[in-house]
Design an enzyme around this catalytic site. Structure first.
Site: not given
Ligand code: UD1
Ligand code: CA
Length: 450
Positions: A15, A22, A102, A169, A366, A380, A440
């Site tokens: 279900r 489940k 469950d 129950n 990062y 940055a 660079r």
């Protein structure tokens, strides 16, 4: 008396319309089975068996360290218990507590109360009273109030049993092992579901003149079974509201409390401030004076006093030191450690990285496998290139270093204290303490073509 608990968790959960078994469906970030397991711990400790079948391997790996029994074909709850008999016998168990896997709202106190009431009985089961018995098994009692049977909803015959009383129950049973051994082979599957029902043990034991008790455990939701997405949502909302209520009682400041989701495994100290919607999951810890703004998700993370987590930040297994600032839009992945007064701004990701006292990485960065000292400024667009396609390598940055914007730090690489890196550099070699590195292309200015 030797007691062992058995959790029935082999069913498909048809279900639920999900590929996941489940009992692995989550409530506030934890699989349902975890809640049932934890509710049994105070009374049963490690004397717990889990019956698994449908996608057993998934459950076994999610709950490594538990004791499992396999039910290869799911022929019903009675059949599931039968599969556990050899193991129960081998562990010298005299009385077994069986509980459906469950029932995520199950509380340790309910288990303890039930066990007390079941003491001395041959067979006992927990009942709850509902206005509408729904799909639960109906409890049938005789004129004197003694239990005579549990009849499953699908098999309930009004003409025979009368209108149901609402007592149902709850799916928790205590049975003397010797009795279970005698009665289980007598179960039949001649019913509407074609299954061997554990609930039929009740009628059989009554017919044998045994001491059978239906223990009334109130009418609250703590024993509700979860069979459908709707019931899962109800159970989750119920637990969420009760956790939030506990936080308010304790003195946690909550804005939009209806949208705050905190795992019962997490601790939030009085005087911490949370803004809904937010999720504080797993064994997270939020200290007094910390502030978590809306739309944040924390899992297994520690936020110290005075730290601020701004909106849309995502933290997993991260530590945020006193007075640190995180976000908005920050992502702290496992092993991120932010020391006191450090800052991590928007679109910054950390993984296995330490950012020292007062250091800042405020934009678009990062930092992975990195150890960054105190007073460091990360410009940055800085990236630690920690992965060469095969292995991960570390980046070490000394105190007070300054990394210019848009720098690639190709690991393994070390930058000494007070090092300075020019913007746009690709750093592949060590930068000694106090030195400036520029890596660079030089700027050339040429006459413009007309
Ligand atoms: C069961 C009870 C019902 C009770 C309700 C309480 C039976 C026959 N009925 O119904 O009286 O009111 O719980 O919530 O027991 N399972 C197995 N192997 C199987 C079948 C099921 O391990 O072959 C496990 C399931 O994974 C689940 C538990 O047993 O955790 C209960 O099964 P489920 O199908 O949910 O029973 P209900 O129809 O809810
Ligand atoms: Ca159920």
């Amino acid at each position: 008396m030797n007691m062992t608990a058995v959790i029935l968790a082999a069913g498909k959960g048809t279900r639920m319309h999900s590929d996941k078994p489940k009992v692995l469906q989550t409530v506030l970030g934890e699989p349902m089975l975890r809640y049932v397991r934890e509710a049994l711990r105070p009374v049963f400790g490690d004397r717990v068996l889990v019956v698994v079948g449908h996608r057993a391997d998934m459950i076994e790996s999610a709950f490594a360290g538990e004791r499992f029994v396999r039910q290869t074909e799911q022929l019903g709850t009675g059949h599931a218990l039968m599969q556990a008999l050899p193991e129960l016998r081998a562990s010298d168990c005299q009385m077994a507590l069986i509980v459906n896997g469950d029932t995520p709202l199950l509380r340790a106190e309910t288990v303890a109360h039930f066990m007390k009431e079941a003491e001395g009985a041959d067979l006992a089961f927990a009942t709850i009273s509902l206005d509408e018995p729904g799909a639960y098994g109906r409890v049938v009692r005789d004129d004197e109030g003694h239990v005579s049977a549990i009849v499953e909803a699908r098999d309930y015959d009004m003409a025979r049993y009368g209108a149901p009383t609402g007592e149902v129950n709850a799916g928790m049973y205590a049975v003397r092992l010797s009795l279970a051994e005698t009665l289980l082979p007598r179960l039949s599957n001649a019913n509407r579901s074609g299954e061997y029902y554990i609930t039929d043990l009740v009628g059989l034991a009554v017919a044998e003149g045994r001491d059978v008790r239906g223990v009334q455990c109130g009418c609250d939701e703590s024993l509700m079974g979860v069979n459908s997405p709707r019931e899962l949502a109800q159970a989750e909302e119920c637990l969420r509201a009760s956790v939030v209520d506990g936080l308010l009682d304790k003195g946690v400041l909550l804005h939009a409390p209806a949208l705050v989701r905190v795992s019962p495994l997490a601790t939030v100290e009085a005087g911490a401030e949370l803004f809904g919607p937010c999720e504080i999951l797993g064994a997270s810890h939020v200290e007094r004076g910390a502030r978590i703004e809306s739309c944040c998700v924390l899992r297994d993370s520690h936020v110290c006093a005075g730290a601020e987590i701004r909106s849309f930040s995502h933290l997993e297994q991260a530590q945020v030191g006193q007075g640190a600032l995180v976000g908005p839009y920050a992502r702290l992945r496992p092993g991120a450690v932010l020391e006191r007064e450090s800052h991590v701004g928007n679109f910054v990701e950390l993984k296995k990285a330490r950012l020292g006292v007062g250091s800042k990485a405020n934009h678009l960065t990062y930092l992975g496998d990195a150890d960054i000292g105190s007073g460091v400024n990360i410009g940055a667009g800085t990236i630690t290139c920690n992965y060469d396609g095969r292995n991960k390598h570390r980046t070490v940055i000394g105190d007070r270093a300054f990394i210019g914007s848009n720098t690639a730090l190709v690991a393994p690489v070390t930058l000494g204290e007070d090092a300075l890196v020019g913007a746009g550099s690709v750093i592949t070699h060590e930068v000694p303490a106090g030195q400036l590195a520029v890596a660079r292309g030089r700027q050339k200015n040429l006459p413009r073509r007309k």
